[in-house]
Scaffold this motif. Structure first.
Motif, PDB file in Angstrom:
ATOM      1  N   ASP A  55      51.780  81.335  10.255  1.00 39.58           N
ATOM      2  CA  ASP A  55      52.268  81.531   8.884  1.00 39.58           C
ATOM      3  C   ASP A  55      52.271  80.218   8.115  1.00 39.58           C
ATOM      4  O   ASP A  55      51.856  80.163   6.954  1.00 39.58           O
ATOM      5  N   LYS A  56      52.736  79.136   8.769  1.00 39.65           N
ATOM      6  CA  LYS A  56      52.747  77.820   8.118  1.00 39.65           C
ATOM      7  C   LYS A  56      51.336  77.366   7.785  1.00 39.65           C
ATOM      8  O   LYS A  56      51.076  76.828   6.704  1.00 39.65           O
ATOM      9  N   ALA A  57      50.424  77.577   8.731  1.00 43.99           N
ATOM     10  CA  ALA A  57      49.038  77.166   8.505  1.00 43.99           C
ATOM     11  C   ALA A  57      48.431  77.932   7.341  1.00 43.99           C
ATOM     12  O   ALA A  57      47.772  77.347   6.473  1.00 43.99           O
ATOM     13  N   GLU A  58      48.686  79.215   7.306  1.00 45.04           N
ATOM     14  CA  GLU A  58      48.142  80.026   6.228  1.00 45.04           C
ATOM     15  C   GLU A  58      48.756  79.630   4.881  1.00 45.04           C
ATOM     16  O   GLU A  58      48.067  79.556   3.858  1.00 45.04           O
ATOM     17  N   ALA A  59      50.048  79.345   4.874  1.00 44.14           N
ATOM     18  CA  ALA A  59      50.739  78.979   3.636  1.00 44.14           C
ATOM     19  C   ALA A  59      50.326  77.597   3.124  1.00 44.14           C
ATOM     20  O   ALA A  59      50.479  77.309   1.935  1.00 44.14           O
ATOM     21  N   SER A  60      49.792  76.763   4.013  1.00 39.51           N
ATOM     22  CA  SER A  60      49.424  75.405   3.599  1.00 39.51           C
ATOM     23  C   SER A  60      48.173  75.381   2.733  1.00 39.51           C
ATOM     24  O   SER A  60      47.878  74.377   2.094  1.00 39.51           O
ATOM     25  N   GLY A  61      47.442  76.456   2.729  1.00 38.29           N
ATOM     26  CA  GLY A  61      46.267  76.537   1.864  1.00 38.29           C
ATOM     27  C   GLY A  61      45.023  75.937   2.499  1.00 38.29           C
ATOM     28  O   GLY A  61      45.002  75.583   3.679  1.00 38.29           O
ATOM     29  N   ILE A  62      44.009  75.798   1.686  1.00 39.90           N
ATOM     30  CA  ILE A  62      42.721  75.288   2.146  1.00 39.90           C
ATOM     31  C   ILE A  62      42.668  73.793   1.885  1.00 39.90           C
ATOM     32  O   ILE A  62      42.955  73.327   0.780  1.00 39.90           O
ATOM     33  N   SER A  63      42.279  73.043   2.895  1.00 42.74           N
ATOM     34  CA  SER A  63      42.211  71.587   2.785  1.00 42.74           C
ATOM     35  C   SER A  63      41.013  71.175   1.953  1.00 42.74           C
ATOM     36  O   SER A  63      39.962  71.813   1.973  1.00 42.74           O
ATOM     37  N   GLN A  64      41.187  70.079   1.246  1.00 40.61           N
ATOM     38  CA  GLN A  64      40.087  69.496   0.482  1.00 40.61           C
ATOM     39  C   GLN A  64      39.318  68.465   1.311  1.00 40.61           C
ATOM     40  O   GLN A  64      38.319  67.918   0.849  1.00 40.61           O
ATOM     41  N   MET A  65      39.806  68.205   2.549  1.00 39.36           N
ATOM     42  CA  MET A  65      39.150  67.218   3.416  1.00 39.36           C
ATOM     43  C   MET A  65      37.928  67.844   4.090  1.00 39.36           C
ATOM     44  O   MET A  65      37.880  69.061   4.315  1.00 39.36           O
ATOM     45  N   SER A  66      36.978  66.998   4.436  1.00 44.81           N
ATOM     46  CA  SER A  66      35.810  67.451   5.194  1.00 44.81           C
ATOM     47  C   SER A  66      36.214  67.628   6.662  1.00 44.81           C
ATOM     48  O   SER A  66      37.272  67.138   7.088  1.00 44.81           O
ATOM     49  N   MET A  67      35.383  68.295   7.437  1.00 43.85           N
ATOM     50  CA  MET A  67      35.671  68.471   8.864  1.00 43.85           C
ATOM     51  C   MET A  67      35.758  67.117   9.564  1.00 43.85           C
ATOM     52  O   MET A  67      36.586  66.914  10.437  1.00 43.85           O
ATOM     53  N   GLY A  68      34.926  66.186   9.179  1.00 44.13           N
ATOM     54  CA  GLY A  68      34.976  64.847   9.759  1.00 44.13           C
ATOM     55  C   GLY A  68      36.305  64.164   9.476  1.00 44.13           C
ATOM     56  O   GLY A  68      36.888  63.523  10.354  1.00 44.13           O
ATOM     57  N   GLU A  69      36.797  64.303   8.266  1.00 42.20           N
ATOM     58  CA  GLU A  69      38.089  63.717   7.899  1.00 42.20           C
ATOM     59  C   GLU A  69      39.228  64.383   8.671  1.00 42.20           C
ATOM     60  O   GLU A  69      40.159  63.711   9.124  1.00 42.20           O
ATOM     61  N   ILE A  70      39.139  65.677   8.813  1.00 45.17           N
ATOM     62  CA  ILE A  70      40.173  66.410   9.566  1.00 45.17           C
ATOM     63  C   ILE A  70      40.189  65.950  11.015  1.00 45.17           C
ATOM     64  O   ILE A  70      41.244  65.690  11.587  1.00 45.17           O
ATOM     65  N   ARG A  71      38.998  65.825  11.611  1.00 40.74           N
ATOM     66  CA  ARG A  71      38.907  65.363  13.010  1.00 40.74           C
ATOM     67  C   ARG A  71      39.461  63.952  13.160  1.00 40.74           C
ATOM     68  O   ARG A  71      40.204  63.648  14.093  1.00 40.74           O
ATOM     69  N   GLU A  72      39.096  63.083  12.233  1.00 41.33           N
ATOM     70  CA  GLU A  72      39.571  61.701  12.295  1.00 41.33           C
ATOM     71  C   GLU A  72      41.092  61.639  12.163  1.00 41.33           C
ATOM     72  O   GLU A  72      41.756  60.904  12.888  1.00 41.33           O
TER      73      GLU A  72
END
Length: 80
Positions: A55-72
């Motif tokens: 629920d928290k993940a869904e409520a946080s919305g869509i990230s503007q970061m790239s997959m590389g940024e998320i991984r880093e």
């Protein structure tokens, strides 16, 4: 009520007997039922925790970061 028959190694059987003889349980069946109830509660708590995280993940919305940024970012949080 359904009757089940189980086989246990001697150390486990002795442990159960100790739990019953301590007076905490009236008999072996009470002890086993208590273990099953605790297991059911633990699993339900884990399910509830997972649902809350989803629920928290869904409520946080869509990230503007790239997959590389998320991984880093995840690597930094993990100390890698």
């Amino acid at each position: 009520m359904v009757r089940h028959t189980i086989s246990l190694p001697d150390p486990m059987s002795h442990y159960i007997d100790l739990q019953v003889s301590s007076g905490q349980y009236g008999n072996v069946s009470e002890y086993i039922r208590d273990l099953i109830r605790k297991d059911q509660e633990q699993k339900q708590l884990a399910i509830n925790e997972l649902r809350n995280l989803l629920d928290k993940a869904e409520a946080s919305g869509i990230s503007q970061m790239s997959m590389g940024e998320i991984r880093e970012r995840a690597r930094k949080r993990a100390g890698l």
